[in-house]
Design an enzyme around this catalytic site. Structure first.
Site, PDB file in Angstrom:
ATOM      1  N   SER A   1       0.821  -1.219   0.000  1.00 46.59           N
ATOM      2  CA  SER A   1       0.000   0.000   0.000  1.00 46.59           C
ATOM      3  C   SER A   1       0.850   1.263   0.000  1.00 46.59           C
ATOM      4  O   SER A   1       0.354   2.342  -0.266  1.00 46.59           O
ATOM      5  CB  SER A   1      -0.915   0.009   1.221  1.00 46.59           C
ATOM      6  OG  SER A   1      -1.735  -1.125   1.223  1.00 46.59           O
TER       7      SER A   1
ATOM      8  N   GLY B   1      -4.374  -1.917  -0.691  1.00 52.01           N
ATOM      9  CA  GLY B   1      -3.520  -1.590  -1.829  1.00 52.01           C
ATOM     10  C   GLY B   1      -3.259  -0.105  -1.906  1.00 52.01           C
ATOM     11  O   GLY B   1      -3.865   0.680  -1.168  1.00 52.01           O
TER      12      GLY B   1
ATOM     13  N   GLY C   1      -2.650   3.820  -3.739  1.00 45.95           N
ATOM     14  CA  GLY C   1      -3.242   4.722  -4.715  1.00 45.95           C
ATOM     15  C   GLY C   1      -4.704   5.054  -4.509  1.00 45.95           C
ATOM     16  O   GLY C   1      -5.310   4.721  -3.493  1.00 45.95           O
TER      17      GLY C   1
ATOM     18  N   CYS D   1      -9.407  -1.816   3.666  1.00 46.78           N
ATOM     19  CA  CYS D   1      -8.659  -0.653   3.183  1.00 46.78           C
ATOM     20  C   CYS D   1      -9.058  -0.289   1.749  1.00 46.78           C
ATOM     21  O   CYS D   1     -10.200   0.066   1.501  1.00 46.78           O
ATOM     22  CB  CYS D   1      -7.166  -0.905   3.308  1.00 46.78           C
ATOM     23  SG  CYS D   1      -6.232   0.628   3.342  1.00 46.78           S
TER      24      CYS D   1
ATOM     25  N   ASN E   1      -3.596   2.627   7.437  1.00 43.50           N
ATOM     26  CA  ASN E   1      -2.690   3.102   6.405  1.00 43.50           C
ATOM     27  C   ASN E   1      -3.517   3.465   5.188  1.00 43.50           C
ATOM     28  O   ASN E   1      -3.674   2.665   4.282  1.00 43.50           O
ATOM     29  CB  ASN E   1      -1.677   2.013   6.061  1.00 43.50           C
ATOM     30  CG  ASN E   1      -0.932   2.353   4.796  1.00 43.50           C
ATOM     31  OD1 ASN E   1      -0.844   3.522   4.409  1.00 43.50           O
ATOM     32  ND2 ASN E   1      -0.399   1.339   4.127  1.00 43.50           N
TER      33      ASN E   1
ATOM     34  N   GLY F   1      -4.884   6.979   2.583  1.00 42.33           N
ATOM     35  CA  GLY F   1      -4.898   8.393   2.225  1.00 42.33           C
ATOM     36  C   GLY F   1      -6.241   8.803   1.649  1.00 42.33           C
ATOM     37  O   GLY F   1      -6.526   9.986   1.485  1.00 42.33           O
ATOM     38  N   PHE F   2      -7.075   7.780   1.295  1.00 39.37           N
ATOM     39  CA  PHE F   2      -8.400   8.060   0.758  1.00 39.37           C
ATOM     40  C   PHE F   2      -9.440   7.479   1.708  1.00 39.37           C
ATOM     41  O   PHE F   2      -9.104   6.626   2.534  1.00 39.37           O
ATOM     42  CB  PHE F   2      -8.568   7.423  -0.625  1.00 39.37           C
ATOM     43  CG  PHE F   2      -7.713   8.080  -1.669  1.00 39.37           C
ATOM     44  CD1 PHE F   2      -8.230   9.088  -2.487  1.00 39.37           C
ATOM     45  CD2 PHE F   2      -6.378   7.712  -1.827  1.00 39.37           C
ATOM     46  CE1 PHE F   2      -7.430   9.702  -3.432  1.00 39.37           C
ATOM     47  CE2 PHE F   2      -5.581   8.325  -2.775  1.00 39.37           C
ATOM     48  CZ  PHE F   2      -6.102   9.328  -3.585  1.00 39.37           C
TER      49      PHE F   2
ATOM     50  N   HIS G   1      -6.930  -1.937   9.378  1.00 41.32           N
ATOM     51  CA  HIS G   1      -6.275  -3.224   9.142  1.00 41.32           C
ATOM     52  C   HIS G   1      -6.410  -4.197  10.308  1.00 41.32           C
ATOM     53  O   HIS G   1      -5.553  -4.237  11.183  1.00 41.32           O
ATOM     54  CB  HIS G   1      -4.791  -2.999   8.824  1.00 41.32           C
ATOM     55  CG  HIS G   1      -4.566  -2.370   7.497  1.00 41.32           C
ATOM     56  ND1 HIS G   1      -4.313  -3.103   6.368  1.00 41.32           N
ATOM     57  CD2 HIS G   1      -4.583  -1.072   7.118  1.00 41.32           C
ATOM     58  CE1 HIS G   1      -4.171  -2.289   5.341  1.00 41.32           C
ATOM     59  NE2 HIS G   1      -4.333  -1.043   5.768  1.00 41.32           N
TER      60      HIS G   1
ATOM     61  N   GLU H   1      -5.777  -7.179  10.319  1.00 39.59           N
ATOM     62  CA  GLU H   1      -4.646  -8.125  10.329  1.00 39.59           C
ATOM     63  C   GLU H   1      -3.435  -7.522  11.027  1.00 39.59           C
ATOM     64  O   GLU H   1      -2.421  -8.204  11.214  1.00 39.59           O
ATOM     65  CB  GLU H   1      -4.285  -8.521   8.890  1.00 39.59           C
ATOM     66  CG  GLU H   1      -3.376  -7.545   8.155  1.00 39.59           C
ATOM     67  CD  GLU H   1      -4.074  -6.290   7.651  1.00 39.59           C
ATOM     68  OE1 GLU H   1      -5.280  -6.110   7.947  1.00 39.59           O
ATOM     69  OE2 GLU H   1      -3.423  -5.460   6.993  1.00 39.59           O
TER      70      GLU H   1
END
Ligand SMILES: Nc1ncnc2c1ncn2[C@@H]1O[C@H](COP(=O)(O)OP(=O)(O)O)[C@@H](O)[C@H]1O
Ligand SMILES: Nc1ncnc2c1ncn2[C@@H]1O[C@H](COP(=O)(O)OP(=O)(O)O)[C@@H](O)[C@H]1O
Ligand SMILES: [Mg+2]
Ligand SMILES: [Mg+2]
Lengths: 1080, 366
Positions: free
Chosen positions: B45, B228, B230, B255, B297, B299-300, B340, B342
């Site tokens: 990611s 992932g 982007g 995510c 984690n 950003g969107f 997350h 996990e």
């Protein structure tokens, strides 16, 4: 869940006197709890026997009881106050233990008082080592294998199974003393036998050794909704085997992978749920095997602890405050984070700096004590330092300790290098540094010390820099190297010691500082914000570091800086932190912005909401000056922090810092015995004859002309260090050669020792024009026993009025002569009608909180206002302060932690804390104080009397009283003969040498209830010491002065006559004001 | 050796080079985890990003094979206050320095990372360049301005697997039951696969472009949408596939997978100012009222107001900024979380979600 509405009144129990293992941190937690609960609208009833605490300030609770922390007295308080709940988790082990007693004895049920925070069962599981280990096994966690044994045979069988080395812990000994670590069979048998012997229940715990494992602590919080968060992880620099309280510790953990850390986190969460601590904070200790990572649980403290205070200061997350709110029903997500305001308390702080805690020991005051560090805590205080790297943090911490030495200048003994690396002692870090300096490798040191290579490598990096510096003179030192050194935390002072002296002149600290400033190398200040800058911080809690961006953002308000008192040490403890906090409170009220500078994580002063701004910094000239540069304050107060800021006063003033209050020159004058002597002579105030000696010969002359006994001390130390009473030339010579190296620049001070003199403390406050006597305290013990170590009473009970008047008159004269603006303390000694001045301290003294609590007037606050320019009359202080009841202050000693140390009192202070007893009569007040100080006063039984020749006459009335009270008297031959001659019955008992059962056997077998034993002075005998040691081990009251003895019988009589009653400070002060109102 | 980090807004930070030499660029973001740097380095990611660690000491415990979240590090660059000269941990096999060199990751140390983080906190995530060769800040700033922006870029397609494969770890559920699960790889972390296996899932990992038809043809018990890098918006192929899978088979997303599900459910996503990256994010489970400390984690984020809440139920909320952290469909067997569960690195509080996925598949079997 919001705040509970079914509770109205909550009882908080404090932790009592400062002792080793329980210091200011519980004033910090208790104070936070009081504030938090009251802000939620609860009525708070507080009880603590320690008057030097902020939490016992009458305005922090509806009702404040300074009473013994025994179940009887607290039951009496509960009976009067009828609280709905009891918060047992903020008063340390003391508070927890007495709460458990109250619960077990049914008092809580009887009065329908609910234990909030931790329920009895949870506390029992956490506190009972066996129950705890069983619980751990049930949730699949490993703990050290151990067995409680009652005989050496069983011990040997078990150790056969677990192997050596083994940890041995006697059950129920005071301060857990008498235990140890056995490395061979011989040692094992010795320690077990000793343990069985000292344990009142003849029981020891033998435990599998985890020596050398990595040690960690997690601070855990849980709420009613079963949300659990980890506030902070702490890694011990010193591996298992050195008590966390004696270890250098680091936050956050530095050498765990996320996998290992999360396992520990999961374990902690399972543990707090299993033990069943409903809400609040707990401290859980773990050991991790360095070679395979296996995890072992050491213990859990189901309450706020020293570590949680540290964690709070280290992260900015106020554990005790939040714990209090959780206890009354809030959940973590309902409580906002004070620092970010926008985010909730239900998160785990993340920090972008490194925190190091370093302990401070006081072994120099207990020469006979074993300074080896082990499973039992021995340090008396600690410092915390914050840096962006471990190197910076640990070096800042070391200079915060104020040991007057840098790692470079520490004295080490190269011949014993290996031994000193293998055996943990206070000096070990200095030896590690020395070893690295002399080329030993990190691997080698790791093998010897078991300290994690990562930590050692960090020190190696410092040493590498230091060696580079050694190649240079100040002029040749490259700016880049200088910057690198500062980034690594190396102080200007250390640099001055490392640099090559240019043309033979040693490099001065000032020169280094100049060079640094010219090179534009200055620290910036960063914020502690719980979130590594992810959110904006609204709380100026700052630390210095050598980086790019400064976040200090100073205001342009009128501001005053208060310099704190640094680490606790004997002679300088919580009393001074109390004064600093009060200065800050008072000046805030007066409209100033207040700025606190201190480095002691235990304290209230380093709570980020005590002052407007907090600098968590070392109190050295270098560090303080950098703060001055940024803040440019209107005033700086050096008078409240004890010796620490005073040592900086003159230099700060010379550097143009606006020191307010009594001028540093006056303070200095009073410390300088020569100049001060002249002043007294001019003023016609008597002082003990005295002189100074620069050599053995001179000393003999001076002493001869003054006359023996004399009191000798080095001129360059304070706190009564290395002070001693010398009775003849022989011992004088001995002192001159062994105790001190006298030299022209370091003369020895010789005073006439005033025998059988009464000692008094006078506290006063002065605004430059008017002086108000705040209190006159009469010492129970005669002069010769350090004022900090003697029990004293306010008001005096035996003094002639004209002598009292004379002391007051002298106080006025001296206040004027020294132009005191602020507080002043004078010690007087009265011998055959003459009043002598022993010393004047034109600054806050140890007795300020005690006098403030007695008079109901916050002296330190008044003093701060006065220093800021106000006048006493404007503050409403126009006449001498009065007290209507009897206030007795008693010291508390750490002897039970130092087996082998003689408990005889002298001119060198050795107490760690104090308690106060209040009542209408001296007898009751003194009894309360003794009980609070842990002295078991017997109502009857057997009294053992043994005094030296000159004390025999004085013993007579005491012996009579014991007899009248129906005590059975036993005495050693000499004393017995004398008593019989005086027509008193007394049974004979053997001295240790003479036969058995001897007196020590009797003490051990509980046949003696109280001991009056004055030292045989010079030729102090072995069995005297043996008696006093046994008394301490077995908790038998042991009085070593006649005056003390007299007071004790008096107290026993009172105890037999009347039941001790309890009353709150608010009531005492109320009565005071009524009476004040009545007097026209 | 000297190295410089230059940002598109003209600010630059000079420090010391660590790891590999050369020049690299990406979106500059910060992570507040105090442990787990190797997991972070190898989390796909982070493709396209230069990561600043707020924790000052990085590298202390070295690196080891077990803590890798994928075959190699994906960060474009790495920044910390101080990298450790030695590795001290019983599991360590290689020092961080040689690890980074071996994988050609350029790192920067000895900079005021806190100042850098505060800058990004106020300006938002910025494009930046780290160089050990070009030491003229102005030129580097110029280059930073020409990096393509995160917004609108499909990075998943560049990190997804070339062809499908079965996850090595044998399926072992607590109750012995096993399930066949197809996992979309948009940049999947190994520990997600391990956790699925731990919940009894036999996992087949498939490339991001795999069509719904191909998946249904394999008749699995459930579909997993991975994390992932982007922007989710350009991933129309994935959104389309998920849209046709919804309702026909149980779906669980994490995510980026959560964002794709959001889009498939007709919602919108938007770019957060500087994102959530760390292991201490408080998330409230709106169904139980419990707070989970989560690893994050991203950003969107999915905009809750853009969702039709009569179909979609909001299940998790971030207590720091009230952004959406989890949702489930009211009638169809589909749920997802933005964070997350996990962990790796991070707390294990949310592990229950894997069991929840197992339960969901179980119900749909009946
Ligand atoms: N089995 C053991 N082997 C070696 N050291 C131990 C062992 N148990 C405890 N210690 C050391 O003794 C210290 C004190 O033990 P602890 O159980 O925490 O008692 P306390 O209640 O005094 O804190 C610990 O900090 C640890 O360093
Ligand atoms: N001349 C003296 N005669 C008898 N006792 C003295 C004399 N001088 C000092 N003392 C005792 O020693 C103690 C410590 O001395 P002091 O001057 O107060 O040193 P400190 O600076 O440590 O307080 C005093 O409290 C007093 O009991
Ligand atoms: Mg402990
Ligand atoms: Mg004194």
């Amino acid at each position: 869940m919001p705040r509970r509405t079914d509770l109205r009144k909550i009882l908080i129990i404090g932790s009592g006197p400062i002792i080793i293992g329980q210091a200011c941190e519980f004033d910090y937690s208790g104070t936070q709890a009081c504030k938090a609960l009251r802000s939620e609208g609860f009525e708070v009833v507080l009880v603590n026997s320690n008057p030097a605490t902020i939490m016992t300030d009458p305005d922090l609770a509806e009702r404040t009881y300074i009473e013994p922390l025994t179940s009887e007295s607290i039951a009496a308080i509960i009976d009067r106050e009828r609280p709905d709940a009891l918060l047992p988790t903020v008063g340390g082990q003391t508070g927890l233990n007495v709460s458990v007693e109250l619960a077990r004895s049914g008092v809580l049920d009887h009065y329908g008082v609910e234990m909030i925070g931790a329920k009895l069962h949870a506390v029992e599981v956490a506190e009972d080592r066996q129950l705890f280990k069983d619980a751990m096994t049930e949730i699949g966690l490993r703990s050290a294998r151990s067995l409680v044994v009652k005989s050496l045979v069983d011990a040997k069988n078990f150790v056969g199974a677990i192997g050596l080395p083994a940890i041995i812990r006697p059950s129920f000994t005071l301060g857990g003393s008498g235990g140890g670590i056995a490395f061979n069979t011989e040692e094992f048998e010795a320690i077990v036998s000793r343990g069985l012997d000292v344990s009142p229940v003849h029981e020891v715990l033998v435990e599998e050794s985890l020596l050398g494992w990595k040690e960690f602590e997690l601070e855990v919080m849980r709420d009613f909704a079963d949300n659990v968060v980890i506030i902070c992880s702490i890694e011990n620099f010193d591996p298992m085997g050195v008590h966390t309280g004696d270890s250098i510790t680091v936050a956050p953990a530095q050498t765990l992978t996320d996998k290992e850390y999360q396992l520990m986190r999961d374990a902690a969460i399972r543990i707090i749920r299993k033990v069943g601590v409903e809400t609040g904070g707990s401290n859980i200790q773990f050991a991790v095997h360095p070679e395979d990572g296996s995890l072992v649980v050491i213990e859990m403290n189901p309450r706020v602890s020293r570590s949680s205070a540290l964690a709070s200061k280290a992260t900015g997350f106020p554990i005790a405050k939040i714990a209090a709110k959780l206890a009354v029903g809030y959940t973590l997500d309902e409580i906002p984070n004070d620092i970010t305001l926008k985010t909730p308390a239900s998160f785990e702080p993340t920090i972008d700096y490194v925190v190091a805690k370093i302990p401070r020991w006081n072994f120099e005051k207990f020469r006979e004590a074993d300074s080896t560090l082990g499973t039992q805590m021995k340090s008396v205080g600690e410092v915390m330092a914050i840096g962006r790297t471990f190197k910076e943090a640990v070096l800042k911490g070391l200079r915060s300790l104020e040991r007057g030495k840098t790692l470079t200048s520490e004295r080490v003994d190269p011949d014993n290098l290996m031994h000193n690396l293998l055996t943990p002692r206070p000096e070990r870090l200095a030896y590690i540094h020395f070893a690295l300096m002399s080329g030993h490798s990190v691997e080698e040191l790791h093998r010897l010390t078991k300290i994690d290579p990562w930590f050692l490598n960090q020190l190696q990096e410092v040493v590498t820099l230091e060696k580079q510096v050694q190649q240079h003179s100040l002029d040749s030192l490259p700016a880049d190297l200088l910057r690198e050194c500062k980034r690594s935390g190396i102080s200007d002072r250390a640099l001055s010691e490392l640099l090559k002296p240019s043309e033979a002149a040693p490099v001065t600290v000032a020169a280094v500082m100049n060079r640094r400033h010219n090179a534009g190398i200055r620290p910036v200040f960063k914020r502690v914000d719980t979130c590594a800058a992810e959110f904006e911080s609204y709380t100026p809690y700052l630390y210095s570091t050598y980086e790019g961006e400064c976040e200090a953002d100073p205001s342009s308000k009128k501001k005053i800086v208060v310099l704190g008192s640094g680490p606790n040490r004997i002679g300088q403890g919580i009393e001074f932190d109390y004064c600093c906090c009060h200065a800050s409170f008072a000046l805030k009220e007066a409209g100033y912005e207040t700025i606190m500078v201190n480095c002691n994580p235990e304290t209230v002063s380093t709570d980020y909401d005590t002052s407007d701004r907090l600098y968590f910094e070392p109190l050295t000239f270098e560090d303080v000056m950098e703060i001055m540069e940024v803040e440019k304050p209107d005033g700086v107060i050096v008078q409240f922090g004890g010796q620490t800021p005073l040592n900086l006063a003159l230099r700060l003033q010379a550097a143009g810092v606006p020191v307010i209050g009594t001028s540093p020159q006056s303070i200095d004058l009073a410390e300088d015995r020569k100049l001060f002597g002249q002043l007294l002579t001019e003023l016609g105030i008597p002082q003990p004859q005295n002189g100074t000696a620069r050599s053995k010969a001179e000393a003999r002359e001076v002493a001869a002309q003054i006359g023996y006994p004399v009191l000798v001390r080095p001129s360059y130390v304070l706190g009564g260090r290395a002070m001693s009473i010398v009775y003849d030339q022989e011992s004088l010579d001995h002192y001159m050669v062994t105790a001190v190296e006298a030299s022209p620049e370091r003369p020895v001070l010789i005073d006439r020792f005033l025998e059988d003199a009464f000692e008094y403390d006078v506290d006063a406050i002065c605004d430059g024009d008017d002086l108000i006597i705040a209190g006159v305290m009469e010492h129970i013990e005669e002069a010769g026993i350090h004022s900090g170590d003697s029990t004293c009473v306010l008001p005096p009970i035996m003094i002639d009025l004209d002598l009292l008047e004379r002391m007051k008159e002298y106080t006025h004269t001296l206040g004027k002569a020294l132009h005191v603006v602020g507080l002043m303390n004078i010690q007087f000694a009265i011998q055959s009608g003459t009043v002598y001045v022993l010393e004047v301290n034109p600054r806050a003294s140890r007795t300020v909180p005690y006098v403030s609590k007695a008079t109901g007037v916050p002296l330190a606050k008044m003093a701060a206002r006065v220093m800021a320019g106000e006048k006493l009359r404007d503050l409403g202080l126009v006449e001498e302060l009065r007290v209507r009841h009897c206030f007795v202050k008693s010291p508390v000693f750490p002897f039970n932690k130092f087996p082998g140390v003689d408990s005889i009192l002298g001119p060198e202070m050795r107490s760690t804390g104090e308690v106060m007893g209040v009542a209408d009569s001296f007898g009751s007040a003194f009894a309360k104080a003794q009980i609070s100080a842990g002295m078991r006063l017997p109502r009857g039984g057997t009294a053992f009397l043994s005094v030296n020749e000159s004390d025999k006459m004085g013993l007579l009335p005491i012996a009579r009283d014991f007899a009248d009270l129906g005590f059975h008297i036993i005495a050693t031959a000499g004393t017995r003969r004398f008593l019989l001659a005086q027509g008193l019955q007394a049974e004979h008992v053997f001295k240790v040498g003479e036969g058995r059962p001897h007196v020590v056997d009797h003490i051990k077998s509980g046949k003696i209830d109280i001991i009056i034993n004055t030292p045989l002075g010079r030729q102090s005998r072995y069995d005297e010491k043996a008696i006093r040691r046994a008394a301490i081990q077995h908790g038998v009251a042991c009085v070593t002065t006649l005056s003390g003895g007299a007071a004790v019988v008096n107290a026993i009589r009172t105890l037999r006559r009347e039941k001790l009653t309890v009353r709150s400070l608010q009531e005492y002060h109320g009565a005071l004001h009524e009476s004040a109102a009545r007097t026209p | 050796m000297k190295a410089i980090l230059a940002l598109e807004d003209g600010r630059s930070f000079t420090g010391r080079a660590f790891g590999a030499e050369g020049e690299t660029s990406g979106e500059v973001v910060f992570n507040t985890s105090m442990s787990g740097y190797q997991e972070i380095l190898t989390d796909p990611s982070y493709a396209g990003q230069i990561v600043i660690m707020t924790s000052p000491h990085i590298g202390n415990y070295g690196t080891n094979p077990e803590d890798e979240e994928s075959g190699r590090p994906y960060v474009e660059g790495f920044v910390a206050r101080e990298f450790s000269g030695i590795a001290s941990n019983w599991r360590s096999r290689e020092s961080l320095d040689s690890y980074l060199k071996r994988h050609n990751i350029i790192a920067l140390s000895e900079v005021d990372t806190r100042a850098l983080v505060r800058h990004i906190r106020t300006r938002g995530a910025l494009r930046g360049v780290i160089s050990t060769i070009e030491l003229d800040p102005d030129r580097l700033v110029e280059r930073a301005r020409h990096i393509r922006s995160m917004l609108g870029s499909d990075l998943a397609s560049s990190v997804t697997c070339g062809s499908s494969y079965d996850w090595i770890k044998a399926a072992k559920g607590p109750d012995g039951k096993t399930f066949r699960v197809v996992a979309y790889d948009f940049g999947i972390k190994r520990n997600i696969l391990n956790n699925l296996a731990g919940a009894g899932c036999k996992v087949t990992v498939v490339p991001a472009f795999t069509s719904a038809e191909d998946i249904l043809a394999a008749t699995p018990d459930g579909v997993f949408l991975s994390n992932g890098p982007g922007d989710p918006e350009p991933l129309e192929y994935a959104v389309k596939a998920v849209r046709s899978l919804l309702g026909r088979i149980p779906v669980f997303g994490i995510c980026l997978g959560h964002q794709i599900m959001g889009l498939a459910l007709g919602g919108k996503t938007f770019k957060l100012k500087f994102g959530h990256r760390g292991g201490n994010q408080p998330v409230k489970n709106l169904l139980t009222g419990r707070v989970e400390i989560t690893a994050q984690n991203h950003g969107f984020a999915v905009d809750p107001d853009s969702l039709n809440q009569s179909d979609v139920e909001l299940t998790h909320m971030n207590l720091n900024d009230q952004t959406l952290e989890g949702m489930r469909h009211r009638s169809l067997p589909a749920f997802s979380v933005q964070y997350h569960p996990e962990a790796s690195p991070g707390p294990h509080d949310s592990h229950y979600l894997f069991t929840q996925f197992q339960q969901l598949m179980l119900e749909c079997r009946k």
